[in-house]
Design a protein around this motif. Structure first.
Motif, short mmCIF file in Angstrom:
data_model
loop_
_atom_site.label_atom_id
_atom_site.label_comp_id
_atom_site.label_asym_id
_atom_site.label_seq_id
_atom_site.Cartn_x
_atom_site.Cartn_y
_atom_site.Cartn_z
N GLN A 11 -20.94 23.25 21.82
CA GLN A 11 -21.78 23.35 23.01
C GLN A 11 -20.97 23.70 24.25
O GLN A 11 -21.52 24.15 25.24
N ILE A 12 -19.68 23.44 24.22
CA ILE A 12 -18.76 23.88 25.27
C ILE A 12 -17.68 24.70 24.60
O ILE A 12 -16.97 24.19 23.73
N LEU A 13 -17.57 25.96 24.97
CA LEU A 13 -16.73 26.88 24.20
C LEU A 13 -15.84 27.70 25.11
O LEU A 13 -16.30 28.30 26.08
N TYR A 14 -14.53 27.70 24.80
CA TYR A 14 -13.59 28.60 25.45
C TYR A 14 -13.42 29.84 24.60
O TYR A 14 -13.31 29.74 23.38
N PRO A 115 -24.45 32.34 42.42
CA PRO A 115 -23.49 32.30 43.53
C PRO A 115 -22.46 31.21 43.30
O PRO A 115 -22.78 30.12 42.84
N SER A 116 -21.22 31.51 43.61
CA SER A 116 -20.15 30.53 43.44
C SER A 116 -20.33 29.39 44.45
O SER A 116 -20.84 29.58 45.55
N SER A 117 -19.94 28.20 44.05
CA SER A 117 -20.01 27.05 44.95
C SER A 117 -18.91 26.07 44.57
O SER A 117 -18.36 26.11 43.46
N GLU A 118 -18.60 25.16 45.48
CA GLU A 118 -17.57 24.15 45.21
C GLU A 118 -17.98 23.27 44.03
O GLU A 118 -17.14 22.85 43.23
N LEU A 119 -19.28 22.99 43.92
CA LEU A 119 -19.76 22.16 42.82
C LEU A 119 -19.51 22.82 41.47
O LEU A 119 -19.03 22.18 40.53
N LEU A 120 -19.84 24.11 41.37
CA LEU A 120 -19.64 24.83 40.12
C LEU A 120 -18.16 24.94 39.77
O LEU A 120 -17.76 24.75 38.61
N ILE A 121 -17.35 25.24 40.77
CA ILE A 121 -15.91 25.38 40.54
C ILE A 121 -15.32 24.04 40.10
O ILE A 121 -14.52 23.97 39.16
N SER A 122 -15.72 22.96 40.75
CA SER A 122 -15.20 21.63 40.38
C SER A 122 -15.63 21.26 38.97
O SER A 122 -14.85 20.64 38.22
N TYR A 123 -16.85 21.64 38.59
CA TYR A 123 -17.33 21.30 37.25
C TYR A 123 -16.51 22.01 36.17
O TYR A 123 -16.06 21.37 35.21
N VAL A 124 -16.31 23.32 36.31
CA VAL A 124 -15.56 24.02 35.27
C VAL A 124 -14.10 23.57 35.24
O VAL A 124 -13.47 23.53 34.17
N GLU A 125 -13.56 23.19 36.40
CA GLU A 125 -12.20 22.66 36.42
C GLU A 125 -12.14 21.34 35.64
O GLU A 125 -11.15 21.05 34.97
N SER A 126 -13.20 20.54 35.73
CA SER A 126 -13.22 19.24 35.06
C SER A 126 -13.27 19.38 33.54
O SER A 126 -12.96 18.43 32.82
N LEU A 127 -13.67 20.55 33.04
CA LEU A 127 -13.79 20.76 31.60
C LEU A 127 -12.46 21.15 30.95
O LEU A 127 -12.32 21.05 29.73
N LYS A 128 -11.52 21.60 31.73
CA LYS A 128 -10.27 22.12 31.16
C LYS A 128 -9.53 21.10 30.28
O LYS A 128 -8.93 21.48 29.28
N PRO A 129 -9.54 19.81 30.61
CA PRO A 129 -8.82 18.85 29.73
C PRO A 129 -9.57 18.54 28.44
O PRO A 129 -9.04 17.82 27.59
#
Length: 268
Positions: A11-14, A115-129
């Protein structure tokens, strides 16, 4: 291209590619929220073409046919992150939090640029680990991250409620117009039937009434017709067109082409 087993898809795929890939899910069964980390991607739904670059966000809407072409940056690799928002998750979210579609969404576009937003950017950053999030034992954490994605999407673009919580299935539509738009997608007849609001038996019956030939026969003829035009009038190479018009491999395309036109495609 063989269709993927949706029950086995994370469900979450790189996704990472060192070279250009022409592969992609031609039938999108669930909404997909994606972030482009590196490289670019071009998508075509038979009517519109969409291009996304590094830093772009998008949603592919469910029940659409789309072709993908992915290009890595120079001396680098293509990277993207996708979150699959399945119907069960969205229905449960709707029941728990009271979100509903206020009106049917505009179905003319298969892809939504966000549209890009701080919320979206923070969310995808949180998935990296969370590369191992799909492993057994992480089901509750995965569920939380999916719900978080839905909350953030609704906060960033409230109008998405009309897309995410529209649980209606495709209704019966104009079969002739649909097939003339989508003949080049290499999917099974049952997918065409479903997307036109018909059972497979009704689809075949209605098809023969309209086109006076079987779906399989018409699809081969229509794809070859388009290939002939692209090769003769546009000067394209057979190796560049056979996938675009819906054939799985070059040898099958060449055999069918020669059988129909009397010469191999390379001789046109």
């Amino acid at each position: 291209m063989p269709e993927r087993d949706d029950n086995k898809r994370p469900q979450i795929l790189y996704s990472c590619y060192f070279a250009r890939s022409r592969e992609g899910e031609q039938f999108v069964p669930e909404h997909v929220f994606s972030y482009h980390m590196a490289g670019s991607a071009t998508m075509n739904d038979g009517e519109n073409t969409y291009t996304f670059n590094e830093g772009d966000f998008r949603i592919n809407k469910r029940n659409h046919l789309v072709k993908f072409s992915k290009q890595p940056p120079e001396h680098g690799e293509y990277k993207s992150l996708s979150v699959y928002l399945d119907q069960d998750t969205l229905r449960q979210f709707s029941l728990e939090y009271g979100y509903k579609a206020a009106k049917p969404h505009d179905d003319s576009s298969s892809v939504i640029r966000l549209p890009s937003s701080e919320l979206l950017i923070s969310y995808v950053e949180s998935l990296k680990p969370y590369h191992q999030l799909q492993q057994p034992g992480n089901e509750n954490l995965l569920s939380l991250k999916l719900r978080e994605a839905i909350f953030i999407l609704l906060k960033s673009s409230p109008e998405l409620a009309n897309v995410l919580f529209d649980f209606t299935e495709p209704g019966k539509i104009d079969l002739e117009a649909f097939m003339n738009k989508n003949y080049h997608f290499n999917v099974e007849l049952k997918r065409f039937a479903y997307l036109t609001g018909r059972s497979l038996a009704t689809f075949k019956r209605d098809f023969e009434k309209i086109f006076h030939r079987s779906p399989a026969n018409w699809l081969v003829h229509r794809r070859l017709q388009e290939a002939h035009y692209l090769i003769k009038e546009k000067g394209k190479a057979p190796s560049d067109v056979y996938l675009d018009v819906g054939f799985e491999d070059l040898s099958h395309f060449s055999f069918a082409f020669k059988k129909t036109y009397g010469v191999s495609p390379s001789k046109v």
